[in-house]
Design an enzyme around this catalytic site. Structure first.
Site, PDB file in Angstrom:
ATOM      1  N   ASN A   1       0.829  -1.212   0.000  1.00  0.00           N
ATOM      2  CA  ASN A   1       0.000   0.000   0.000  1.00  0.00           C
ATOM      3  C   ASN A   1       0.862   1.260   0.000  1.00  0.00           C
ATOM      4  O   ASN A   1       1.798   1.369   0.786  1.00  0.00           O
ATOM      5  CB  ASN A   1      -0.894   0.030   1.239  1.00  0.00           C
ATOM      6  CG  ASN A   1      -1.511  -1.313   1.545  1.00  0.00           C
ATOM      7  OD1 ASN A   1      -2.288  -1.832   0.766  1.00  0.00           O
ATOM      8  ND2 ASN A   1      -1.135  -1.879   2.674  1.00  0.00           N
TER       9      ASN A   1
ATOM     10  N   GLU B   1       8.464  -5.150  -1.034  1.00  0.00           N
ATOM     11  CA  GLU B   1       7.345  -4.211  -0.881  1.00  0.00           C
ATOM     12  C   GLU B   1       7.793  -2.771  -1.123  1.00  0.00           C
ATOM     13  O   GLU B   1       7.048  -1.976  -1.708  1.00  0.00           O
ATOM     14  CB  GLU B   1       6.708  -4.358   0.503  1.00  0.00           C
ATOM     15  CG  GLU B   1       6.249  -5.762   0.844  1.00  0.00           C
ATOM     16  CD  GLU B   1       5.340  -6.403  -0.188  1.00  0.00           C
ATOM     17  OE1 GLU B   1       4.641  -5.673  -0.915  1.00  0.00           O
ATOM     18  OE2 GLU B   1       5.328  -7.642  -0.276  1.00  0.00           O
TER      19      GLU B   1
END
Length: 880
Positions: free
Chosen positions: A268, A301
């Site tokens: 995210n 990530e």
């Protein structure tokens, strides 16, 4: 509400009829009744005036307001997961939606849910539709502003994507925080975290001189376990600047660790949510493998910020656009941080042992699938790891500089866009004037290509020819395959082991290690080398330059020669694996319960040479000493009996241990040290080799060797050595193992991640009676069927890694897994579907086992309430 399942096809893609310029969200958090108010600034994306259709599932729709007017029944419909408003303006308009959701009841861990009392979201792939009604597709990108309101006592921390722009206290004892993410993103990258957390703070100065605030949020009890994660994040940021020229764009980068998470982590924008497993580590609680995993996943990530966030997928068929590319990037990062050779071997082991098996089963699909029923089922090794191999092949074909040019052009062209795999390949082509048209077959064709290799030598012409013929078996999407285009990295050695640097007849030159990169594009192709005085020894497919099976008949003597002399570390390891594999397969062919397994003298000599080698990378030596996996052995067999495969491999290992016991003991003792634990490359390699030797020593199962394991367990000051000793004893002696397991539990029962290791050890124990032990452990206080880590550690480990006992001839393992899937499916369909993987391979086994597995698949298929996640896997397994 039951959502109808249907197959979705890539060929049917159409652009979204409406786009969003802005999204404003307000969350009023409550465990049972969280109210979400969303304001969407919409605009048409075509000339035709089309209805507005928004996804919404597992929520209560309270109100819909269009341009300030509340809609009444008849002015909209809400059914089958779709909110549809037929009459909307043909210009920019505002729609407001209010929904109610129940985070505490969300055991699927998609959308907004509670983990250890803290609020957390997981929206990839289609979780945002569980929060509010929304065009939940990756090609609808917008600027998000999020306000979170919650009780100040229970939720002192309120986080979302982007930058904090306002916060304050409300009169009713609640407080709020408003976050704005200035970069357009799709809904799957939305994140919200709220709860009682503490942060570990640091900062990073970018190459342009900007200071980035770094924050890792964890529960208070875990705040001392984040140093390695923070160091890994800073290394990742620096590496991405140096290697790919990518600088971080927001002012703050945040990570949150949660215990309940379906995946490893989620990228995210600006607020990465992580499974605690990939954040928390100290030498006392985490192994070297855990430290490796944290560094790699943190990197993965973070690297998504550009390859996934700034440039995202047009649709979910393009999932490998971000995942395959980012796996390649994290593999390169880990290679630069540690041992490149060892990292490559680890990655290839995953491809060959697991992804090749996926390619050969009912769930086989191309790197870019042509269709899916449930997108959650396509977060696969094919999309991620084979996708990374496809990127790696482009890197090999274009060279490091050419690949960087292609990446730079890709970022320049597509920043802020939702694009396709074709767009990525086009950037590589255009930056390098290199035709990759045929190469794109890797994206559209499933299956593992097989190369049949033979050689010939012409004394008169001083010419050596490698004859290669490629083929690919039928897979569910296609029976006939077009030839693949791939790089073959090849080296030649003379009979004394000297590296040769001949020129290929097609003009390609060898590098300083003697490696020539030759493109293979035809079904049959000859690769010719000139100017050779005598027939050389061929080192084929160096560094595993293409994800293929190789049929190349070589004698044990030639394999032993390559083990000793090949300058390519991967091929040295692979020669050792192939020699061991050939010996094991021969024993399987001749297997009978009464016959003792024997090990060929040439292999014993090869292993002896490894044990006496004090010059090579110890981590590489440890990898070379590990026998081929049961998965890889099984893939060489037309009909698999897992019990025989396990028995032969285990006896083979015991025989090696007996014959070379003095050398294993000598090497083990030479690696003992009083130096304090450090996670650094040399120490990691030495511990790996030491513990590999310990495993062989305890394979003898004598009192003396058991004592060696007990001594290491009792004196160890780090979890790497503790777990190695514990595993060796648990697999050697049930009584002594149980004593250590009880001691381990008493020391660590308050640490959930360490208890995961405790569960794995027992689930993978090779001694009889493990299934019954697994059943009993499901009633233990440390286990919960609602926690994915616990399910993976106990049930997943038993069914996927304890082959002999899961595949016991009585079928009890299959029935056990069927029971678990039926119980888990209503709670968490994603995890239930992943547990079903061992059942999908049923055609590989003998007739009796096939029938037993089919009984469970049909039992699942006949369950009327089965989720789409599990249903798709079961149906495809039975249809093949």
């Amino acid at each position: 509400m039951t959502i109808a399942q249907k197959e979705i096809f890539l060929k049917d893609y159409t652009v979204p009829p409406h786009l969003l310029d802005e999204v404003h969200l307000r969350f009023e958090l409550d465990p049972q009744q969280t109210r979400v108010h969303s304001t969407l600034i919409c605009r048409p994306n075509s000339d035709a005036n089309q209805p507005l259709r928004l996804n919404g599932e597992h929520l209560t729709l309270e109100k819909v307001v269009l341009e300030g007017s509340a809609l009444k029944e008849g002015e909209y419909t809400f059914s089958d997961g779709i909110l549809e408003i037929c009459e909307v303006p043909d210009k920019v308009f505002t729609i407001e939606i209010t929904t109610l959701i129940n985070p505490s009841a969300n055991t699927a861990l998609e959308g907004l849910y509670l983990s250890s009392g803290n609020y957390c979201t997981q929206c990839e792939a289609e979780g945002f539709r569980r929060i509010t009604c929304f065009p939940d597709r990756p090609d609808v990108m917008s600027v998000f502003t999020t306000t979170i309101v919650a009780d100040k006592t229970t939720c002192p921390v309120l986080l979302s994507n982007g930058n904090l722009i306002e916060s304050g206290t409300l009169e009713d004892g609640r407080h709020f925080a408003t976050w704005n993410d200035p970069f357009k993103k799709p809904s799957y990258l939305f994140a919200l975290v709220a709860g009682n957390l503490v942060s570990i703070d640091d900062e990073f100065t970018t190459v342009s001189g900007r200071t980035i605030e770094l924050r890792i949020f964890v529960e208070e009890k875990n705040k001392e376990k984040c140093a390695h994660a923070m160091a890994s994040l800073k290394k990742s940021m620096q590496w991405d600047e140096q290697v790919f020229g990518r600088e971080y764009d927001l002012d703050t980068f945040m990570i949150v660790a949660v215990d309940d998470f379906n995946m490893g982590a989620m990228e995210n924008k600006g607020l990465n949510v992580f499974n605690s497993k990939y954040v928390l580590a100290t030498p006392e609680t985490a192994t070297d493998n855990d430290f490796d995993g944290i560094e790699g996943v943190i990197g993965h990530e973070y690297f998504h910020n550009w390859t996934g966030n700034r440039i995202t997928c047009r649709d979910w068929f393009q999932l490998s656009l971000k995942e395959g590319l980012t796996v390649f990037r994290d593999q390169e990062f880990s290679s630069d941080m540690g041992s490149r050779a060892v990292k490559r071997i680890q990655d290839v082991n995953i491809i060959r042992s697991l992804q090749f098996r996926e390619d050969g089963g009912p769930m086989a699909h191309p790197v870019r699938p042509a269709s899916f029923v449930e997108i959650n089922n396509f977060y696969t090794l094919t999309v991620y790891n084979k996708g990374a191999e496809v990127i790696r092949m482009m890197h090999t074909l274009l060279g490091a500089q050419g690949f960087r040019k292609g990446m730079d052009l890709y970022f320049e062209r597509h920043d802020g866009q939702a694009v396709t795999c074709d767009d990525f390949v086009q950037a590589m082509e255009d930056a390098n004037s290199f035709d990759l048209g045929q190469f794109k077959n890797w994206y559209s064709q499933a299956g593992t290509p097989k190369l049949e290799v033979t050689t010939s030598f012409d004394d008169a012409k001083k010419q050596f020819t490698v004859h290669v013929e490629q083929s690919c078996p039928p897979t569910p999407e296609a029976t006939e395959k077009k030839p693949f285009f791939m790089p073959l990295c090849i080296g030649l050695l003379d009979k004394q082991g000297k590296v040769l640097t001949p020129q290929a007849a097609s003009g390609e030159l060898a590098d300083e290690a003697g490696t020539v990169v030759l493109p293979l594009s035809k079904e049959k192709q000859d690769l010719v080398f000139t100017g050779l005085e005598q027939e050389p020894v061929l080192s084929f497919l160096r560094n595993f330059s293409a994800p293929v099976l190789v049929d190349f008949q070589r004698s044990p003597k030639e394999l032993a020669f390559l083990m000793a002399h090949d300058p390519d570390p991967f091929n040295r390891w692979d020669a050792a694996q192939e020699l061991s594999l050939a010996c094991i397969l021969e024993q399987i062919d001749e297997y009978s319960p009464e016959k003792k397994v024997s090990v060929a003298p040439i292999l014993i000599e090869g292993i002896k040479a490894l044990l006496e080698d004090t010059v090579s990378d110890p981590a590489l030596l440890a990898m070379a000493l590990i026998l081929p996996s049961e998965n890889w052995i099984s893939q060489q067999l037309e009909v698999v009996d897992p019990v025989i495969v396990f028995s032969v491999r285990n006896q083979f290992r015991e025989q090696v241990a007996r014959e070379l016991a003095p050398l294993f003991e000598k090497r083990y003792k030479s690696l003992q040290t009083d130096n304090p634990y450090q996670y650094e490359t040399r120490q990691v390699g030495e511990r790996a080799l030491k513990n590999c030797c310990l495993g062989y020593l305890l394979a003898n199962k004598t009192d003396g060797t058991i004592n060696t394991g007990l001594e290491q367990y009792n004196t160890s000051d780090n979890m790497t050595d503790t777990m190695a000793a514990l595993q060796s004893v648990v697999n050697a002696d049930r009584e002594q193992g149980d004593t250590l397991l009880a001691d381990f539990y008493n020391k660590w029962h308050q640490d959930p991640l360490v208890m995961d290791k405790w569960l794995i050890l027992q689930a993978t124990c090779i001694l009889p009676g493990t299934l019954e032990r697994v059943r009993n452990l499901m009633e233990h206080e440390v286990f919960s069927l609602k926690n994915p880590n616990k399910v993976r550690s106990l049930i997943g480990a038993f069914c996927s890694a304890n082959h002999a006992q899961f595949h016991a001839a009585d079928g009890k393992g299959y029935a056990f897994l069927g029971d678990i899937i039926l119980t888990l499916d209503p709670l968490n369909p994603q995890i239930a579907a992943r547990l079903a993987t061992p059942l999908t391979q049923w055609r590989r086994y003998d007739v009796a086992r096939q029938e037993l597995i089919k009984q469970q698949l049909k039992r699942l298929q006949d369950t009327p309430t089965l989720s789409g996640d599990v249903g798709e896997i079961v149906n495809r397994s039975l249809q093949q």
